[in-house]
Design a protein around this motif. Structure first.
Motif, mmCIF file in Angstrom:
data_model
loop_
_atom_site.group_PDB
_atom_site.id
_atom_site.type_symbol
_atom_site.label_atom_id
_atom_site.label_comp_id
_atom_site.label_asym_id
_atom_site.label_seq_id
_atom_site.Cartn_x
_atom_site.Cartn_y
_atom_site.Cartn_z
ATOM 1 N N PRO A 32 0.793 -1.183 -0.137
ATOM 2 C CA PRO A 32 0.249 -0.232 0.032
ATOM 3 C C PRO A 32 0.873 1.029 -0.369
ATOM 4 C CG PRO A 32 -0.812 -1.733 1.751
ATOM 5 C CD PRO A 32 1.082 -1.996 0.979
ATOM 6 N N ILE A 143 -4.385 -5.527 3.861
ATOM 7 C CA ILE A 143 -4.126 -4.986 3.783
ATOM 8 C C ILE A 143 -5.957 -4.476 3.731
ATOM 9 C CG2 ILE A 143 -4.061 -4.009 0.706
ATOM 10 C CD1 ILE A 143 -2.374 -6.186 0.488
ATOM 11 N N THR A 147 -6.146 -1.010 5.183
ATOM 12 C CA THR A 147 -6.048 0.452 4.841
ATOM 13 C C THR A 147 -7.265 1.057 3.637
ATOM 14 O OG1 THR A 147 -4.910 -0.495 2.958
ATOM 15 C CG2 THR A 147 -3.592 -0.180 4.464
#
Length: 285
Positions: A32, A143, A147
């Motif tokens: 990310p 992930i 995020t």
């Protein structure tokens, strides 16, 4: 393959999963950051702004592991999956800063899930494909949890791998795989736009559509509804529990990708058993 007992293959898969889980931690943390750096660079180029000398985030493969606080490279013993964190008691050897519990949790989760896949399929090519399926889902869930992003760099390989395996066919034939991929994407896409038209808000992201499409490519149309229902149930239980424990604000959006990934993996390894149990419970044939 060597003629070994199934429990031996299962243990080997667990060890391999621990090692892969260590790498997945790197992917979850670094991918990310590199994506966001690329987006900022591309935005400046599109707006014809002056380039900024921004430090490039660490690479996923080449840069060695280091403490995120003091930046000191980690010793070999510190990188031992799961046990390195335990030996260090969750603190950096050099600056004594706390090390996130994410590291051992992802490693342990990947090890356990890998062992279950091999126990389910045995030492076969479907087991190898199932391991790749599992590892990609762990990375995507991690992930998205951190995020609220589901990178195309992972969802597309998952989708295309499922479609390519259907050519063998390994889990489903090509026609059901293609149909399920399209239905998976369009079903959540329709829910997204209906919710947005009614409320003016975005209830989920496009990454969720792609993830469900990928699961459809692996398991066929019959898995889509169970996966959506199961992911909604898991999400409601987890979200409700976090709100009751005051670990999550009711107004703060919660990523849906980890629940889709969890439901997809459960249906992949236990869908037949779950369906048979449901049929016996309800009297269906």
């Amino acid at each position: 393959m060597p003629d070994l007992p199934l429990w031996t293959w299962t243990c080997l898969a667990a060890v391999l999963g621990l090692l892969v889980g260590s790498f997945l931690n790197v992917v979850i943390l670094r991918l990310p950051a590199r994506m966001e750096a690329d987006w900022r660079r591309e935005a400046r180029e599109a707006l014809e702004l002056e380039a900024v000398d921004e430090p490039r985030p660490p690479g996923i493969v080449r840069e060695p592991s280091h403490c995120p606080h003091c930046r000191h490279p980690l010793a070999a013993a510190d990188n031992i999956p799961l046990f390195g964190w335990l030996l260090l008691r969750g603190r950096c050897r050099y600056c004594q800063a706390p090390i996130s519990i994410q590291y051992p949790l992802v490693e342990l989760l990947t090890g356990v899930l890998s062992a279950v896949v091999v126990w389910k399929f045995g030492p076969t090519w479907p087991a190898l494909a199932g391991l790749a399926f599992t590892w990609l889902l762990v990375a995507l869930a991690g992930i998205d949890f951190r995020t609220q992003l589901l990178p195309d760099q992972l969802t597309y390989p998952l989708l295309w791998l499922g479609l390519l395996l259907s050519l063998l066919p390994m889990f489903v034939a090509p026609a059901p795989a293609i149909l399920a991929a399209a239905l998976g994407y369009l079903s959540l896409w329709s829910v997204y736009w209906l919710f947005k038209l009614l409320t003016g808000k975005e209830g989920m992201g496009y990454g969720d559509f792609k993830l469900l499409a990928a699961l459809g490519a692996w398991m066929g149309p019959g898995a889509l509804l169970p996966v959506v229902l199961l992911s909604s149930l898991i999400g409601a239980l987890v979200g409700g529990g976090l709100i009751l424990l005051r670990r999550h604000q009711r107004e703060v959006p919660m990523p849906f990708g980890p629940f889709i990934a969890a439901a997809g993996w459960v249906w992949f390894v236990a869908g037949d058993a779950l369906w048979q149990g449901y049929a016996q419970l309800t009297g269906l044939r």
